[in-house]
Design a protein around this motif. Structure first.
Motif, short mmCIF file in Angstrom:
data_model
loop_
_atom_site.label_atom_id
_atom_site.label_comp_id
_atom_site.label_asym_id
_atom_site.label_seq_id
_atom_site.Cartn_x
_atom_site.Cartn_y
_atom_site.Cartn_z
N LEU A 260 -35.58 -19.24 -45.29
CA LEU A 260 -34.41 -20.03 -45.70
C LEU A 260 -33.64 -19.36 -46.84
O LEU A 260 -33.06 -20.03 -47.67
N GLN A 261 -33.68 -18.01 -46.86
CA GLN A 261 -33.05 -17.29 -47.96
C GLN A 261 -31.62 -17.77 -48.24
O GLN A 261 -31.20 -17.91 -49.37
N ARG A 262 -30.90 -18.04 -47.14
CA ARG A 262 -29.51 -18.47 -47.22
C ARG A 262 -29.33 -19.66 -48.17
O ARG A 262 -28.43 -19.69 -48.99
N TYR A 263 -30.22 -20.66 -48.04
CA TYR A 263 -30.09 -21.87 -48.86
C TYR A 263 -30.45 -21.61 -50.31
O TYR A 263 -29.85 -22.17 -51.22
N PHE A 264 -31.44 -20.74 -50.53
CA PHE A 264 -31.78 -20.36 -51.90
C PHE A 264 -30.55 -19.75 -52.57
O PHE A 264 -30.17 -20.11 -53.67
N VAL A 265 -29.94 -18.79 -51.85
CA VAL A 265 -28.80 -18.07 -52.41
C VAL A 265 -27.67 -19.05 -52.71
O VAL A 265 -27.06 -19.01 -53.77
N GLN A 266 -27.43 -19.97 -51.76
CA GLN A 266 -26.38 -20.96 -51.96
C GLN A 266 -26.64 -21.79 -53.21
O GLN A 266 -25.74 -22.04 -54.01
N GLY A 267 -27.89 -22.21 -53.36
CA GLY A 267 -28.27 -23.04 -54.50
C GLY A 267 -27.97 -22.34 -55.81
O GLY A 267 -27.44 -22.94 -56.74
N ILE A 268 -28.29 -21.05 -55.89
CA ILE A 268 -28.06 -20.30 -57.12
C ILE A 268 -26.58 -20.09 -57.35
O ILE A 268 -26.04 -20.38 -58.41
N VAL A 269 -25.91 -19.59 -56.31
CA VAL A 269 -24.53 -19.15 -56.50
C VAL A 269 -23.60 -20.34 -56.72
O VAL A 269 -22.69 -20.27 -57.55
N SER A 270 -23.84 -21.45 -56.02
CA SER A 270 -22.90 -22.57 -56.13
C SER A 270 -22.93 -23.17 -57.52
O SER A 270 -21.98 -23.79 -57.96
N THR A 271 -24.02 -23.01 -58.24
CA THR A 271 -24.08 -23.62 -59.56
C THR A 271 -24.18 -22.60 -60.67
O THR A 271 -23.93 -22.90 -61.82
N GLY A 272 -24.53 -21.37 -60.30
CA GLY A 272 -24.68 -20.36 -61.32
C GLY A 272 -25.93 -20.59 -62.16
O GLY A 272 -26.02 -20.13 -63.28
#
Lengths: 274, 306
Positions: A260-272
């Motif tokens: 689920l790498q995609r969701y991890f990345v989203q979580g980090i990037v969307s909030t910084g």
């Protein structure tokens, strides 16, 4: 930039760096598969001289380890469910409703996000004692039940839903509760996935708070139990056992991450934020 | 009566463009509000309150029976060599850890963004894996690797060097602890820089290339200024993480040997463990002030430069 630098050089550099980065993982896994005598004979060896699952068998037959694992799972499930429900409600309200005190509510989320944990854990502990929740799983889970980062993710997602969609439902006479359940939640799948992963990660990897709240082995979570085991094991240098424990602690997150790498990345990037 | 309420409900949104949903909104926010008040607001306020008392763990059952101690805890802390040492250790952690972590993260982001075409997400995943990994597991293996007979010394022995007892040496323990902090955080920096780089428009780069700007020139005069907001974000975030560093020294050395790796957060925890709640709160309040000051300063510096 692209065309001038030789890809071969870059790939080689990346591969070497990636190997150095994941070296600790390789050590943990290879160490957990070695016999105690092998580890004691060649502490610095890279690969097992013979592969054994004995460490894992001893780990699970030990008193306590299954309790730590069970505690970690219970705390994680409670925290994930709490975050999904409470953060989607809060995020929806902050993004889509006009109300008195909205600025205060948003400031509260920011404060919760910014204030360092190390600055508040003493009074948090005092509060937990007053609530009678010291040395309980509830005491471990409660402060993380609605993480500010989950609210951020949900608020960001809710803001991307066009107002017209909600306005149309309002004109048709739907109230905000119905709009939340029938329009917002069905659309919120990807945001819910991100919140699930981020809150699972926060719960599974949390170390200092469970360390403070759990006073007896009965309420240790995995990381706390593992740290205690390793401190005990240093006297007898039973590294195999401890490394097997380390594998069990790491594995669920690494497997989730792999798929689920995609969701991890989203979580980090969307909030910084982590 | 029922009719009147209903007509009011359906009528309100049409008469006012932005209806006030105060009641329902706070209902939605209630779980967060309760947790926030109990576990953030009250602790922040009482942290300050506890720090000016002589509260000890024995006072837990009667927290209002403690004595006012004024600034005694603060004065005692600032003249305590161990606390001053913890401040200096924490600053060293930030001053070394943040720039190195950012440099590694930026270089990797640059290469992943424009240096290579294939396996991007594989590399991104590998470099990010340390961030999601449980620190207790990782610290165990670092201990094992940096042991007197550990893997690092094994490698050094093969090269003909006698390796030291890394974590038992007053001068060598800190570099190992900092290295773990860097290893654990560079993936976050990489990911945020990657997002920043992806927002730099391609055509601007191409235009500059057509005008004869070489790759380093473009990097220096275009990419770096364009991603200044990302750099600001990453530097503040990492500084705040590194200022609060706890897990790495706790697990690797527990602050030793001889206090050489004791961070402010770890000092706070140890004081808490000794039952000195007042002292511990005062120490954590000083840390809170430093975190706030560093964030404010960094915002100002980077704002004025860009």
């Amino acid at each position: 930039m692209t065309s001038r630098l030789r890809p071969a050089v870059l790939y080689t550099a990346l591969i070497v760096l990636a190997l150095v980065t994941i070296l600790p993982f390789i050590w943990v896994i290879s160490g957990s598969l070695r016999t105690t005598s092998d580890i004691q004979a060649n502490p610095g060896a890279w690969l097992p001289s013979e592969v054994t699952l004995d460490n894992f068998a001893r780990l699970f037959s030990r008193n306590g380890f299954s309790t730590f694992l069970g505690n970690s799972v219970i705390v994680a499930v409670v925290i994930v469910i709490g975050n999904i429900i409470a953060a989607s409600m809060a995020g929806f309200a902050l993004a889509k409703l006009e109300f008195r005190g909205k600025r205060i509510a948003f400031a509260a989320v920011l404060i919760a996000l910014m204030v360092p944990f190390s600055a508040t854990f003493v009074p948090q502990f005092v509060v937990t004692v007053q609530l009678g929740l010291v040395d309980t799983l509830a005491g471990i889970a409660l402060p993380s039940l609605v993480l500010p980062i989950s609210i951020f993710i949900m608020r960001q997602f809710a803001a991307s839903i066009p107002d017209e969609l909600l306005e149309a439902a309002r004109i048709d006479g739907a109230n905000e509760v119905r709009i939340f359940f029938q329009i917002f939640l069905p659309l919120a799948g990807p945001a819910v996935a991100t919140v699930t992963i981020m809150s699972f990660l926060a719960s599974w990897n949390n170390f200092i708070w469970p360390l403070i709240v759990a006073q007896s082995a009965d309420s240790y979570t995995l990381p706390v139990g593992l740290a205690a085991m390793s401190q005990a094991a240093q006297n007898v240098t039973d590294y195999g056992l401890v490394l097997a424990g380390a594998v069990i602690v790491m594995l669920p997150v690494l497997v989730l991450f792999l798929f689920l790498q995609r969701y991890f990345v989203q979580g980090i990037v969307s909030t910084g934020l982590k | 009566m029922a009719f009147a309420v209903q007509s009011n409900k359906t009528g309100a949104p049409r008469t006012r463009r932005r209806p006030a949903h105060t009641g329902i909104a706070w209902l939605f926010l209630a779980p967060f509000a309760v947790i926030f008040v109990v576990f953030s607001a009250i602790p922040i306020i009482s942290s300050l309150a506890i720090s000016v008392t002589d509260m000890r763990s024995a006072d837990l059952q009667t927290p209002f029976g403690v004595n006012f101690a004024g600034l005694e805890n603060y004065v005692a802390l600032l003249s305590d060599g161990n606390f001053v040492r913890a401040i200096l250790n924490t600053l060293l952690f930030v001053v070394v850890g943040v720039p190195v972590t950012m440099a590694v993260g930026f270089a990797l982001a640059l290469v992943l963004n424009s240096g290579i075409r294939r396996f991007r997400s594989v590399f991104r995943g590998l470099f990010y894996a340390p961030v999601v990994t449980n620190i207790v597991s990782v610290a165990l293996i670092w201990q094992y690797a940096f042991n007197q007979n550990g893997t690092v010394n094994e490698v050094l022995a093969n090269l003909g060097f006698a390796g030291p007892n890394w974590l038992g040496d007053e001068n060598l323990a800190m570099p190992v602890v900092i290295l773990l902090g860097i290893w654990r955080n560079f993936g976050t920096a990489m990911l945020l820089f990657l997002a920043g780089l992806q927002s730099v428009p391609e055509d601007v780069q191409e235009a500059a290339a057509l005008d004869g700007a070489g790759p380093w020139r473009r990097l220096w005069s275009m990419t770096i200024p364009l991603i200044m907001p990302t750099t600001l974000l990453v530097s503040v975030l990492l500084s705040v993480f590194f200022l609060q560093v706890f897990d790495e020294p706790y697990l690797l050395t527990n602050g030793g040997p001889l206090g050489s790796t004791e961070s402010m957060a770890l000092f706070t925890y140890h004081q808490f463990g000794f039952g000195n709640f007042g002292v511990s709160s005062a120490a954590s309040f000083i840390l809170l002030l430093i975190v706030a000051a560093v964030s404010a300063l960094q915002f100002r510096l980077l704002r004025s430069r860009s």
